[in-house]
Design a protein around this motif. Structure first.
Motif, mmCIF file in Angstrom:
data_model
loop_
_atom_site.group_PDB
_atom_site.id
_atom_site.type_symbol
_atom_site.label_atom_id
_atom_site.label_comp_id
_atom_site.label_asym_id
_atom_site.label_seq_id
_atom_site.Cartn_x
_atom_site.Cartn_y
_atom_site.Cartn_z
ATOM 1 N N ARG A 50 -46.535 17.379 4.455
ATOM 2 C CA ARG A 50 -47.394 16.516 3.672
ATOM 3 C C ARG A 50 -46.466 15.709 2.788
ATOM 4 N NH1 ARG A 50 -51.556 18.340 -0.053
ATOM 5 N NH2 ARG A 50 -52.809 16.466 -0.328
ATOM 6 N N PHE A 51 -46.674 14.403 2.726
ATOM 7 C CA PHE A 51 -45.794 13.537 1.946
ATOM 8 C C PHE A 51 -46.517 13.055 0.708
ATOM 9 C CE2 PHE A 51 -42.366 12.719 5.007
ATOM 10 C CZ PHE A 51 -42.936 13.245 6.147
ATOM 11 N N PHE A 52 -45.761 12.976 -0.377
ATOM 12 C CA PHE A 52 -46.282 12.355 -1.581
ATOM 13 C C PHE A 52 -45.585 11.017 -1.721
ATOM 14 C CE2 PHE A 52 -46.693 16.863 -2.366
ATOM 15 C CZ PHE A 52 -48.017 16.949 -2.744
ATOM 16 N N ALA A 53 -46.355 9.968 -1.955
ATOM 17 C CA ALA A 53 -45.737 8.647 -2.013
ATOM 18 C C ALA A 53 -46.327 7.858 -3.165
ATOM 19 C CB ALA A 53 -45.956 7.914 -0.698
ATOM 20 N N ILE A 54 -45.591 6.848 -3.553
ATOM 21 C CA ILE A 54 -46.032 5.991 -4.645
ATOM 22 C C ILE A 54 -46.256 4.591 -4.070
ATOM 23 C CG2 ILE A 54 -43.628 5.515 -5.325
ATOM 24 C CD1 ILE A 54 -44.518 5.475 -8.190
ATOM 25 N N ILE A 55 -47.328 3.950 -4.481
ATOM 26 C CA ILE A 55 -47.662 2.628 -3.949
ATOM 27 C C ILE A 55 -46.749 1.589 -4.586
ATOM 28 C CG2 ILE A 55 -49.448 0.854 -3.796
ATOM 29 C CD1 ILE A 55 -51.507 3.102 -3.925
ATOM 30 N N SER A 56 -46.080 0.813 -3.747
ATOM 31 C CA SER A 56 -45.170 -0.171 -4.316
ATOM 32 C C SER A 56 -45.642 -1.599 -4.103
ATOM 33 C CB SER A 56 -43.769 0.001 -3.738
ATOM 34 O OG SER A 56 -43.798 -0.264 -2.362
ATOM 35 N N VAL A 471 -34.793 -5.616 -16.303
ATOM 36 C CA VAL A 471 -35.401 -4.828 -15.235
ATOM 37 C C VAL A 471 -34.321 -4.314 -14.289
ATOM 38 C CG1 VAL A 471 -36.976 -4.915 -13.293
ATOM 39 C CG2 VAL A 471 -37.565 -6.100 -15.392
ATOM 40 N N ASP A 472 -33.405 -5.211 -13.913
ATOM 41 C CA ASP A 472 -32.305 -4.793 -13.035
ATOM 42 C C ASP A 472 -31.524 -3.651 -13.648
ATOM 43 O OD1 ASP A 472 -32.920 -6.584 -11.126
ATOM 44 O OD2 ASP A 472 -31.541 -8.138 -11.848
ATOM 45 N N ALA A 473 -31.251 -3.792 -14.952
ATOM 46 C CA ALA A 473 -30.424 -2.795 -15.625
ATOM 47 C C ALA A 473 -31.112 -1.432 -15.610
ATOM 48 C CB ALA A 473 -30.144 -3.231 -17.064
ATOM 49 N N VAL A 474 -32.408 -1.418 -15.880
ATOM 50 C CA VAL A 474 -33.116 -0.140 -15.934
ATOM 51 C C VAL A 474 -33.135 0.527 -14.569
ATOM 52 C CG1 VAL A 474 -35.385 0.898 -16.229
ATOM 53 C CG2 VAL A 474 -34.558 -0.711 -17.890
ATOM 54 N N LEU A 475 -33.264 -0.296 -13.517
ATOM 55 C CA LEU A 475 -33.418 0.268 -12.178
ATOM 56 C C LEU A 475 -32.096 0.456 -11.448
ATOM 57 C CD1 LEU A 475 -36.571 -1.665 -10.990
ATOM 58 C CD2 LEU A 475 -36.421 0.689 -11.737
ATOM 59 N N ALA A 476 -31.005 0.102 -12.114
ATOM 60 C CA ALA A 476 -29.710 0.156 -11.440
ATOM 61 C C ALA A 476 -29.456 1.560 -10.897
ATOM 62 C CB ALA A 476 -28.607 -0.241 -12.412
ATOM 63 N N GLY A 477 -29.051 1.596 -9.636
ATOM 64 C CA GLY A 477 -28.645 2.876 -9.055
ATOM 65 C C GLY A 477 -29.791 3.785 -8.658
ATOM 66 N N GLY A 480 -34.767 2.892 -3.854
ATOM 67 C CA GLY A 480 -36.030 2.138 -3.804
ATOM 68 C C GLY A 480 -36.211 1.228 -5.000
ATOM 69 N N ALA A 481 -35.088 0.768 -5.557
ATOM 70 C CA ALA A 481 -35.161 -0.045 -6.779
ATOM 71 C C ALA A 481 -35.995 -1.304 -6.571
ATOM 72 C CB ALA A 481 -33.762 -0.408 -7.235
ATOM 73 N N ARG A 482 -35.850 -1.887 -5.389
ATOM 74 C CA ARG A 482 -36.541 -3.152 -5.144
ATOM 75 C C ARG A 482 -38.056 -2.950 -5.213
ATOM 76 N NH1 ARG A 482 -37.642 -6.456 -0.620
ATOM 77 N NH2 ARG A 482 -37.454 -4.608 0.648
ATOM 78 N N GLU A 483 -38.504 -1.823 -4.653
ATOM 79 C CA GLU A 483 -39.937 -1.555 -4.630
ATOM 80 C C GLU A 483 -40.427 -1.153 -6.023
ATOM 81 O OE1 GLU A 483 -37.847 -0.575 -2.243
ATOM 82 O OE2 GLU A 483 -38.630 -1.837 -0.639
ATOM 83 N N LEU A 484 -39.597 -0.369 -6.715
ATOM 84 C CA LEU A 484 -40.005 0.070 -8.057
ATOM 85 C C LEU A 484 -40.091 -1.118 -9.011
ATOM 86 C CD1 LEU A 484 -38.064 3.404 -8.571
ATOM 87 C CD2 LEU A 484 -40.482 3.066 -8.159
ATOM 88 N N ARG A 485 -39.301 -2.120 -8.688
ATOM 89 C CA ARG A 485 -39.308 -3.322 -9.487
ATOM 90 C C ARG A 485 -40.703 -3.946 -9.569
ATOM 91 N NH1 ARG A 485 -35.043 -6.894 -10.506
ATOM 92 N NH2 ARG A 485 -36.079 -8.739 -11.205
ATOM 93 N N THR A 486 -41.372 -3.995 -8.412
ATOM 94 C CA THR A 486 -42.741 -4.519 -8.395
ATOM 95 C C THR A 486 -43.627 -3.681 -9.303
ATOM 96 O OG1 THR A 486 -42.259 -4.541 -6.044
ATOM 97 C CG2 THR A 486 -44.351 -5.482 -6.736
ATOM 98 N N VAL A 487 -43.419 -2.376 -9.213
ATOM 99 C CA VAL A 487 -44.224 -1.476 -10.027
ATOM 100 C C VAL A 487 -43.972 -1.759 -11.507
ATOM 101 C CG1 VAL A 487 -44.633 0.935 -10.590
ATOM 102 C CG2 VAL A 487 -44.131 0.289 -8.236
ATOM 103 N N LEU A 488 -42.712 -1.867 -11.832
ATOM 104 C CA LEU A 488 -42.329 -2.046 -13.234
ATOM 105 C C LEU A 488 -42.868 -3.354 -13.801
ATOM 106 C CD1 LEU A 488 -40.777 -0.905 -15.577
ATOM 107 C CD2 LEU A 488 -38.691 -1.835 -14.637
ATOM 108 N N SER A 489 -42.820 -4.398 -12.973
ATOM 109 C CA SER A 489 -43.232 -5.691 -13.513
ATOM 110 C C SER A 489 -44.740 -5.808 -13.627
ATOM 111 C CB SER A 489 -42.681 -6.808 -12.632
ATOM 112 O OG SER A 489 -43.199 -6.662 -11.344
#
Lengths: 546, 204
Positions: A50-56, A471-477, A480-489
């Motif tokens: 069973r997978f747990f996922a986050i909507i991006s 935003v880039d700085a927070v997500l650095a490293g 899935g940073a690119r996808e989380l970026r959408t979430v963050l914004s």
């Protein structure tokens, strides 16, 4: 556990994707696309896992490209409802984060990071409350809840505080998003669960006795919630008293305690040239560490300074400028030629007894150089003592000191790439938990913080950030940073944060829990006077009979 | 639920099969202009019934070599033409073609959608299906591709006509049309123009 609960609504089926970019889910016609929210949780029922996922992300698609050019007659509700979900449909991008396999062993060990993806046509469900509980656990002696997932009021997302304090952490977000409230929650949680001892450099007097709230009455500070476990130190006792608060101790710093590197860090805020900074070192060589600042500030007229310039073979102009700048430092009320007592020793005494220390800056909070100077100076010396003790402890001669969490604000001012190498905070962030000192960085411009420091942050709490670089700085490293970026914004401008890192099994968007209501205080174990009185009466009855 | 068996009635006999193939059959009606409506569901034979959807109705001369001629120049209205020429009933014929869409399963209670192993025989009697039978047949719409495969745009009209009739046989005709519309939307997801046309005539 491995079966979706009856309540869960079928959201769609997996139709493609990859582990790195996320899995594509074709939304079921019966599931309204407007209920799919970025940052929300879904579960995917694979064959064995069973997978747990986050909507991006959510995309609108059409089976036929001509739909874009010639859309059907949408004014007809019949046509519109037939087309939606069939010829025109939505694709939801989800990032699988965790898996849980069905066997008993896996259920004991809990969810594991996802290293695979579900097969085609695996059904996807909106996560139920039980799913969230299974992932984020429940409150216990090392977990506190920090908020609820989006649209799931009443479900608690819990944070592993013991894991949190082991590493340095960051709370980021624009001004007014709720950083201070979250920091209070974290600090109160750490106090409640007693997983570490806090030292808070409280720039704006928000954490000690009472904090402010936009457009409302103030909120209780840590001292009010945990009177016996918190000591408020003040750099500005006068102002503390004006606010009706009596600090437990005053902090006075002697001139002799200021080292050249403290001045070096202030170079940017005091507008010092490199020559000015290097001449501080020659002043220390000339007068000694104890006396240099007092002696230098004592030379008030040009002739004396000129003589000093000759003696130290520095340029007169450099010394003159330095003098003028350091005079503003010397005028800070908490600095004096000789401090009546050793503030660091006093703070350490409290910390050793497990009492958390909040250092209020009073009106010096508006003076950035005062904040940087004091925070850096005190932290450096406390850190030195910790290093000493850890070394003794590793030699078996002493007990390890308590884990210490230092909270600093406006961190981008003294963790800039230019000075991060020199400040003690840079060192603490980098050497991590070796010496049982970690940082809680509260900041609104994460892009101003040295990358190396950012990369070492264990858990990050990101509120809304507007600036791309932040935003880039927070997500650095982060995977899935690119996808989380959408979430963050897409976070709301208040009380919503994206939390990810070591203290959580997977990234999550939470609406942070309330702080400031009577109920919220009670959650942290606070009892008001009436309740205490009643409790005392009952205890009396228990003891002595009615 | 209505099964096929208990909805079947044999009262409305329309005509006989005069031409047959695996995919379609042609029926000659007993009465001139006695063809069922376009899109109607019909059933052949009693022993091995086959269901078809009316897709084309043709009325022509009984003898292919003798074309009808105009006769009404001096008549007041069209009906008068037929009254004055009673022989027309014998000289003209009405045929219709039906696309084969299914047949009852061997038990006789369920429905198999698709083509039977053998087409109906010549001279098989053809009956019109009453609303309960239409409703039972239209429980499942997986036969629609067989009808849609005919030449557009006539085939689309046939589908729409069939669905309208089936809908009126249902208590909740809107729900049925919605279900049918979604089914067609899936089938024609690559051809939105046809889909739009069908959806448009479904409403009508």
């Amino acid at each position: 556990m491995n079966e979706p609960s009856g309540k869960a609504a079928l959201m769609g089926v997996v139709v493609g994707g990859s582990l790195s970019r996320g899995v594509e889910v074709r939304l079921d016609a019966s599931f309204p696309v407007e209920q799919v929210k970025v940052g929300g949780f879904v579960t995917i029922q694979g064959q064995a896992n069973r997978f747990f996922a986050i909507i991006s992300d959510v995309t609108l698609e059409a089976s036929d490209s001509s739909l874009r050019a010639v859309p059907p007659d949408a004014s007809d509700p019949f046509v519109a409802s037939v087309m939606s979900g069939t010829g025109a449909y939505a694709v939801v991008n989800v990032l699988p984060q965790l898996t849980m396999s069905g066997d008993a062993f896996a259920m004991l060990s809990g969810p594991q990071p996802a290293r695979s993806i579900p097969a085609h046509f695996a059904p996807v469900y909106a996560a139920s409350e039980e799913d969230i509980r299974a992932v984020f656990g429940a409150e216990d002696e090392r977990h506190i809840w920090i908020g609820s997932p989006l649209d799931m009021e009443g479900v608690r997302v819990c944070l592993d505080l013991a894991e949190l304090v082991k590493r340095s952490n960051g709370v980021f977000g624009k001004s007014g998003t709720g950083k201070t409230f979250l920091t209070r929650i974290l600090l109160a949680g750490i106090l409640q669960k007693d997983v570490a001892v806090n030292l808070v450099f409280d720039m704006h007097n928000e954490y000690g006795w009472q904090g402010t709230r936009e457009g409302g009455p103030g909120v209780k500070g840590l001292k009010q919630l945990f009177p016996s476990k918190v000591a408020v130190f003040s750099l500005d006792p006068e102002m503390s008293r004006r606010r009706g608060v009596s600090p437990d101790a005053e902090v006075r710093i002697g001139y002799g305690e200021i080292e050249p590197q403290d001045i070096e860090i202030l170079a940017a805020t005091l507008n010092l040239t490199p020559q000015g900074v290097s001449s501080v070192y020659s002043l220390v060589r000339r007068f000694g560490q104890e006396a240099w600042l007092e002696e230098f500030l004592a030379r008030e007229n040009r002739e004396e300074l000129a003589a000093l310039a000759d003696e130290t073979s520095e340029l007169f102009q450099v010394l003159f400028t330095l003098h003028r700048r350091l005079r503003t430092v010397g005028r800070m009320g908490f600095l004096m030629p000789k401090a009546p007592e050793d503030a660091v020793r006093r703070i350490l005494e409290y910390l050793d007894r497990g009492i958390h220390v909040v250092l209020e800056f009073g009106r010096y909070g508006n003076d950035l150089s005062a904040y940087i100077l004091v925070a850096n100076l005190l932290t450096r010396r406390i850190h030195d003592r910790y290093v000493e003790r850890m070394e003794q402890a590793s030699g078996g001669r002493n007990q390890e000191p308590r884990q210490l969490l230092i909270t600093i604000e406006e961190a981008h001012r003294f963790l800039t790439p230019a000075v991060a190498g020199q400040t003690i905070f840079g060192t603490i962030a980098r050497e991590m938990r070796k010496y049982r000192v970690s940082l809680l960085v509260v900041d609104q411009r994460p892009s101003g913080i040295d990358e190396e420091v950012l990369s070492q942050l264990g858990t990050r709490f990101a509120y809304l950030l507007d600036n791309e670089r932040d935003v880039d700085a927070v997500l650095a490293g982060v995977a899935g940073a690119r996808e989380l970026r959408t979430v963050l914004s897409r976070l709301e401008s208040q009380q919503q944060a994206l939390v990810f890192g070591h203290a959580l099994p997977m990234p999550v968007v939470v609406r942070t829990r309330d702080y400031g209501t009577e109920e919220s205080y009670r959650e942290f174990g606070f009892r008001d006077a009436v309740e205490l009185m009643r409790q005392a009466e009952e205890d009396g009855k228990d003891l002595f009979g009615p | 639920m209505n099964t096929i068996a208990n909805t079947t009635n044999y009262t409305t006999r329309l005509g006989e099969v005069v031409e047959t193939s695996s995919a379609a059959f042609t029926v000659q009606c007993y009465d001139l202009y006695g063809a069922p409506a376009l899109g109607a569901l019909v059933r052949t034979g009693r022993d091995s019934p086959v269901y078809g959807v009316v897709r084309n109705v043709v009325t022509s001369s009984m003898d292919p070599g003798r074309r009808p001629v105009a006769r009404g120049q001096d008549e007041a209205d069209e009906e008068a033409v037929y009254r004055s020429n009673p022989q027309l009933d014998k000289l003209l014929r009405t045929d219709f073609q039906a696309t084969i869409v299914g047949y009852p399963d061997s038990v006789g209670t369920g429905m198999r959608y698709g083509l039977p192993s053998q087409p109906p025989r010549i001279h098989a009697f053809v009956h019109a299906c009453a609303p309960p039978e239409v409703r039972a047949f239209a429980e499942d719409l997986r036969f629609l591709p067989l009808v849609l495969a005919g030449a557009a745009p006539e085939a689309d009209e046939v589908v729409a006509a069939f669905l309208r009739q089936a809908a009126s046989a249902h208590d909740d005709s809107q729900a049925f049309l919605m279900k049918a519309g979604r089914q067609i939307a899936r089938l024609l997801s690559r051809d939105l123009q046809r889909l739009n046309a069908i959806l448009g005539s479904l409403r009508a």
